[in-house]
Design a protein around this motif. Structure first.
Motif, PDB file in Angstrom:
ATOM      1  N   ASN A  25       0.839  -1.202   0.000  1.00 29.64           N
ATOM      2  CA  ASN A  25       0.000   0.000   0.000  1.00 29.64           C
ATOM      3  C   ASN A  25       0.876   1.255   0.000  1.00 29.64           C
ATOM      4  O   ASN A  25       2.033   1.227   0.422  1.00 29.64           O
ATOM      5  CB  ASN A  25      -0.946   0.001   1.207  1.00 29.64           C
ATOM      6  N   LYS A  35      -3.672   3.707  -0.645  1.00 29.04           N
ATOM      7  CA  LYS A  35      -4.069   3.062  -1.890  1.00 29.04           C
ATOM      8  C   LYS A  35      -3.431   1.677  -1.976  1.00 29.04           C
ATOM      9  O   LYS A  35      -2.243   1.520  -1.706  1.00 29.04           O
ATOM     10  CB  LYS A  35      -3.627   3.894  -3.087  1.00 29.04           C
ATOM     11  N   LYS A  37      -2.871  -1.531  -4.621  1.00 27.34           N
ATOM     12  CA  LYS A  37      -2.917  -1.929  -6.033  1.00 27.34           C
ATOM     13  C   LYS A  37      -2.813  -3.443  -6.139  1.00 27.34           C
ATOM     14  O   LYS A  37      -2.073  -4.078  -5.391  1.00 27.34           O
ATOM     15  CB  LYS A  37      -1.772  -1.289  -6.814  1.00 27.34           C
ATOM     16  N   ASP A  78      -6.793  -0.290  -8.499  1.00 27.77           N
ATOM     17  CA  ASP A  78      -6.440   0.485  -7.309  1.00 27.77           C
ATOM     18  C   ASP A  78      -7.670   0.534  -6.416  1.00 27.77           C
ATOM     19  O   ASP A  78      -8.780   0.751  -6.901  1.00 27.77           O
ATOM     20  CB  ASP A  78      -6.092   1.934  -7.650  1.00 27.77           C
TER      21      ASP A  78
END
Length: 111
Positions: A25, A35, A37, A78
């Motif tokens: 993250n 965030k 991914k 995301d």
């Protein structure tokens, strides 16, 4: 003169991932949001996509929230995790489960 006859054309998308992956993250440590991914490839059976779950757990293993729980086509994604709901500072784990692949990473919330 030389002439060529095209007998087959294959479209290859270089943006389609080859493997499942779960990235660290960003930012980490974070406050109040971060965030995450991940990627979903074309599976071994050449089916595009998979049932994907992405969950967040506290340090004791209690499920905090499910961020994703759906069929996802092959691609990169995301997701934002927000800790605005009164989460305590500390270590949390996020786990991606897709087509039998299981990935877990840790993240740190600092208030």
């Amino acid at each position: 003169n030389i002439y060529y006859i095209i007998v087959n054309v294959e479209f290859t998308n270089s943006n389609t991932p080859n493997d499942f992956s779960l990235s660290q993250n960003y930012p980490n440590p974070f406050n109040p949001s971060t965030k995450i991914k991940y990627t979903v490839p074309v599976t071994l059976s050449e089916v595009e996509g998979s049932l994907v779950t992405l969950k967040v757990y506290d340090v004791l293993g209690n499920e905090i929230v499910t961020l994703v729980n759906e069929e996802k086509p092959a691609g990169s994604y995301d997701v934002v995790f927000s800790a605005k709901g009164g989460y305590a500072s500390g270590i949390y784990f996020y786990q991606l489960n897709a087509s039998g692949f299981l990935f877990t990473k840790k993240m740190l919330l600092i208030k």
